[in-house]
Design an enzyme around this catalytic site. Structure first.
Site, PDB file in Angstrom:
ATOM      1  N   GLU B 233      27.805 -17.390  53.185  1.00 30.33           N
ATOM      2  CA  GLU B 233      27.246 -18.120  52.047  1.00 30.33           C
ATOM      3  C   GLU B 233      27.943 -17.728  50.750  1.00 30.33           C
ATOM      4  O   GLU B 233      28.472 -16.613  50.636  1.00 30.33           O
ATOM      5  CB  GLU B 233      25.739 -17.859  51.949  1.00 30.33           C
ATOM      6  CG  GLU B 233      25.365 -16.408  51.694  1.00 30.33           C
ATOM      7  CD  GLU B 233      24.013 -16.283  50.992  1.00 30.33           C
ATOM      8  OE1 GLU B 233      23.619 -17.208  50.273  1.00 30.33           O
ATOM      9  OE2 GLU B 233      23.367 -15.240  51.171  1.00 30.33           O
ATOM     10  N   HIS B 406      20.438 -13.207  47.711  1.00 30.05           N
ATOM     11  CA  HIS B 406      21.802 -13.547  48.125  1.00 30.05           C
ATOM     12  C   HIS B 406      22.802 -12.450  47.773  1.00 30.05           C
ATOM     13  O   HIS B 406      22.832 -11.978  46.638  1.00 30.05           O
ATOM     14  CB  HIS B 406      22.215 -14.861  47.478  1.00 30.05           C
ATOM     15  CG  HIS B 406      21.287 -15.978  47.810  1.00 30.05           C
ATOM     16  ND1 HIS B 406      21.315 -16.630  49.016  1.00 30.05           N
ATOM     17  CD2 HIS B 406      20.257 -16.523  47.102  1.00 30.05           C
ATOM     18  CE1 HIS B 406      20.362 -17.551  49.036  1.00 30.05           C
ATOM     19  NE2 HIS B 406      19.702 -17.504  47.885  1.00 30.05           N
TER      20      HIS B 406
END
Lengths: 595, 595
Positions: B233, B406
């Site tokens: 990601e 994240h």
């Protein structure tokens, strides 16, 4: 809706204030009695903020003593989510228009639009009083004035740091230069009949190469004057620590410039004149030519160059059309549009809409500005487009290539400690930011909450030698919206409608009826925009038509057909029908035409 | 408009790709010849992202080999500025519907809406294939499914870290648990006919109290498997450094909790289940009761408690209606709405719309979440409202009371170093973010740009044992918008109209004409919304009416009155007239009714 909510909270607050007042009354009944009398106390200076006390922007305030009024700043506020489509918002001056002959001076602290932007709209309505401001601010104001040919010719008194001006019989002012991100801004000490009031302007500390702040002596000098009240901006009040030094920004930019192998393209705000001067200086050091793209940026640079504020070597700045004459690694392009504004030059370059310049592999694009909330998506698209074309993109978010113009917590606290006021009024910012600034003042100089005034736009403060009181009275301070040529003609109803239209769209239903029989002369017409695409939903349209015909058919023959009744019926029943079918609530606009 | 721009850039990019191809052809003509043939090469796995490769959200991708298709994730994307009013956007599955019988598995990496949100809309259309996911993700999916009574009953295969599943003849998968901010997420190694492909899920490092990352052994183990391709990601790809450790977040929250003298109200996302567990744990430690407000938050906590994932003492959680039974300093309220969402509990509490709880002096309100771009204004209003009522507000912006889920740059780089893939595909994020992730891979493990695949949504990649190629072919991947009950019925035209309506409003002009004579049967009707408030602008309305009458009068008597002609005339001339008068361009909707 937000307005409503805020009002709700107002009432809570007034309740608290009146509780406070009752307590104060118990302590010193004779003083409070005098203060609460309706007539102005002879030694009372009134203070009103018309904007900038519940938002960022639209800064304007005034002080009033007898028949003398002094205005500080006259700014605009950029539109937000709840005011779609308008150009901007300006302060409401209805409380000043009736007594415009009393206005003795308008002081403009610096040349940013949130401090000057309402001038062309308001000065004529206020009798065009004299404007006290710095040379650069004057030039920026005059440049903008060119867009308003019908505005009156302005009168200026140019002021410099250290100047003292007697503005009127009872108001005197002393100006002090401070550092912001537009040059030639100032703070001031207002000498009033009740004491000295300091307006802190907008500022941040200026650091030397060793990281020591410069210009603290100004605040020290002010602090020696026995200050009654300090007004300080709150934009950075919740940001911990100190500013990123512009020296660091310079160093980081220079590093990036040296690393770049091809052209350098820097996007920033046209108003960040100090930054622009720094960038040009580094370009000269690295033997690069500078081309400028963007009308407002060119204008601003012309202004400061003409005044002699920005020193640029003769051959540094080249016309945009000459860039092909130089090697890529000798070129730096300064442009507007770091916010992804569709018409600004950087976005047009990124989209390939610019004849003279296209992005190419090897370019280094630097966005040297913060993202104004609401522009995240546009900036993302901008960065995507540029990097898809092979350029390297650097952005403020990830490195020190931008520094805010607003003092963070520790700088605000330092000023508070140097000025040592009796009262503190946090200005410029939302309530939450001003409350954080109130906490700063409590922590820095131990001010008691009752000596910190949390005023709202429009509230009338009464300042005496020993006290500041928020009165129960206020002047109108609600939004005046500028949209195209209209000033104030876009109100809450129009805004509410725009929001509904944006969310759900609308459906117009036109029923053409025979005036005599009350029956349909033709099939109902249905127009829709922003709801669903009717051409692809013919079935739904037919169902709506059928429902309307049934609706009218149910009205007994002998009954008069009342257009308003039928309209209400259509609005309710078709609205409900469409909601059941789609779970959406478009605006229903029923029209009954009787022929 | 943005779509258009992107397309423009696409063409630039394809040009570059074909240049690259030509070069490649010159080097090894026989291989390229095989690859460029239209039929699928026997040892080629196709890879397509249907969403998540040009945005944050709408994550869905699939791998295809012969008649076997494996789907990973099926998420939604929240609306943005250019899609006003819609509920959300889901992936376009038109390329999959025709071959739905080939779908062997849907793997759901974790329970966030951008990974599960399209399930109720799409599973029926894809033949309801089996879903491989973790227990908690399954429960979250099923909870959402309750809102869609017509969706098919889903089939699950529950997987745990370490599980290996043969998904089809040629695809095998091994799952590994990772840390995100929702529990029970995983990454995976897909064993395919061309090699092992790692899907990194969404993750961040989990730190112990000494600041050492836990769980690196998983990535090491994966790295030992001779990995062909790594998908990671890119959400945090431009964020420097490491995550703020959840241990630090815990400590900061505990400090704030201890400092609070009255009630504590924590606003956060309902999906941040790990954070919720931490908060409840600290509350227990400090002997506080926890009440929960917000439907989705209650649901989520129930799910993890029932599974036994969240251990809570028997009497810790109390019903909301019992809070009056406890002392203020014994109470902690967990609620949704830290983004200022109008219907979430925190906003309703702040607005005084909540019967059971009002904000009061002494409350400590903690917003433990980042601001989703676009919500800045609502969060500001929320903070203002709460602080006006006397509560202390603490927010993520100014302290470590939130940590993103994240991995930032250094954590991404660590994973790259441990996995050591031959190819890297940056996923989840805008182009710019994915490009930064490409830079990360070049810096961390020295991957050459040609081994990093910058794919867009819809592009078909062909993966062989030795190569990954972006083909010239692509499948439809444009927005499918969900608005109320409609899926895909709100298209670009409706969006464009909503934007115009929001910016400038609209004017409906109804001309009722005699079919025979072509003359007016009545004065033109004018309706306007979102433009100017007509009741206050009667003069302008009269001028418009006059202009329309003149317009019709100019048509010679003998000439047939064509409705379309008159409509065009009204649209142009009235549009121009209103622009001259107001400098605004409302949408003009002319209607001609002939009776």
């Amino acid at each position: 809706m937000i307005k409503q909510k805020t009002n709700k909270i107002y009432s809570t607050k007034s309740k608290i204030d009146s509780e406070k007042m009752q307590k104060a009354q118990a302590l010193k009944p004779h003083i409070v009695k005098k203060l609460s009398s309706k007539e102005t106390h002879p030694e009372t200076v009134k203070f009103v903020a018309l904007g900038g006390f519940e938002e960022i922007g639209r800064n304007m305030m005034y002080l009033e003593y007898k028949d003398e009024i002094i205005i500080i700043d006259m700014g605009l506020q950029f539109p937000e989510e709840d005011t779609p489509g308008i150009d901007y918002i300006i302060p409401n001056i209805s409380s000043l228009e009736a007594k415009k002959d009393n206005i003795r001076a308008v002081i403009i602290t610096h040349g940013h639009y949130d401090h000057i932007g309402a001038i062309p709209h308001l000065m004529g309505r206020l009798g065009n009083p004299i404007i006290y401001t710095s040379l650069i601010s004057k030039e920026i104001i005059l440049k903008r004035q060119e867009d308003f040919p019908n505005a009156p010719k302005l009168n200026f008194e140019i002021v410099k740091s250290g100047d003292v001006h007697q503005l009127s019989e009872h108001f005197k002012v002393e100006f002090f230069g401070i550092t912001h991100n537009v040059p030639d801004g100032f703070c001031m000490v207002l000498d009033t009949p009740v004491g000295k009031i300091v307006h802190g302007g907008e500022f941040k500390f200026d650091y030397d190469f060793n990281g020591n702040p410069r210009g603290l002596d100004v605040w020290k000098k002010i602090g020696d004057q026995n200050i009654h009240t300090l007004l300080l901006e709150s934009t950075g009040a919740e940001v911990p620590g100190y500013s990123v030094s512009e020296r660091i920004v310079e160093q980081e930019l220079e590093k990036l410039f040296k690393k770049a192998e091809g052209r350098i393209i820097v996007g920033t705000f046209a108003s960040l004149l100090d930054r622009l001067a720094e960038i040009i200086k580094i370009a000269e050091k690295l033997d690069k030519k500078v081309a400028i793209s963007g009308f407002s940026m060119k204008n601003n640079i012309d202004i400061v160059r003409n005044i002699g504020y920005m020193k640029v070597e003769k051959n540094t700045i080249i016309p945009l059309e000459d860039i092909h004459k130089y090697r890529d690694d000798k070129l730096l392009l300064l442009c507007t549009g770091a916010q992804g504004e569709p018409n600004a030059s950087l976005m047009r370059i990124a989209n390939g809409e610019y004849r003279q310049i296209q992005i190419k592999k090897g370019d280094t694009v630097i966005l040297s500005s913060s993202i104004v909330p609401g522009n995240e998506r546009s900036v993302q698209v901008l960065k995507d487009n540029i990097s898809r074309q092979g350029a390297l993109v650097y952005h403020y978010g990830t490195m020190d290539i931008h520094s805010s113009g607003h003092a963070p917590q520790e700088e605000l606290k330092t000023v508070m400690k140097l000025v040592r006021p009796k009262f503190f009024i946090p200005m410029h910012g939302y309530y939450f930011m001003r409350q954080k600034n109130s906490q700063n003042a409590q922590e820095a100089i131990g001010l008691k909450p009752q000596n910190i005034i949390m005023a709202d736009n429009g509230q009338i403060l009464e300042i005496t030698k020993t006290n500041i009181k928020i009165t129960e009275e206020s002047v109108p301070a609600f939004y005046v919206m500028v949209d195209g040529l209209g000033v104030g003609d876009v109100g809450e109803i129009v805004m509410r409608d725009r929001k509904i239209l944006a969310e759900e769209g609308m459906v117009v239903i036109i029923a053409t009826l025979d005036r005599k029989t009350g029956r349909f002369l033709k099939n109902p017409d249905i127009i829709s925009r922003g709801f669903i695409y009717l051409k692809e939903n013919k079935e739904l349209v037919e169902e709506v038509r059928k429902k309307i015909r049934l609706m009218i058919a149910k009205i007994p023959n002998h009954q008069q057909v009342e257009p308003d009744y039928i309209k209400a019926l259509m609005r309710d029943q078709i609205g409900q029908f469409l909601y059941n079918k789609t779970k959406r609530r478009p605006m229903i606009l029923p029209v009954v035409i009787q022929v």
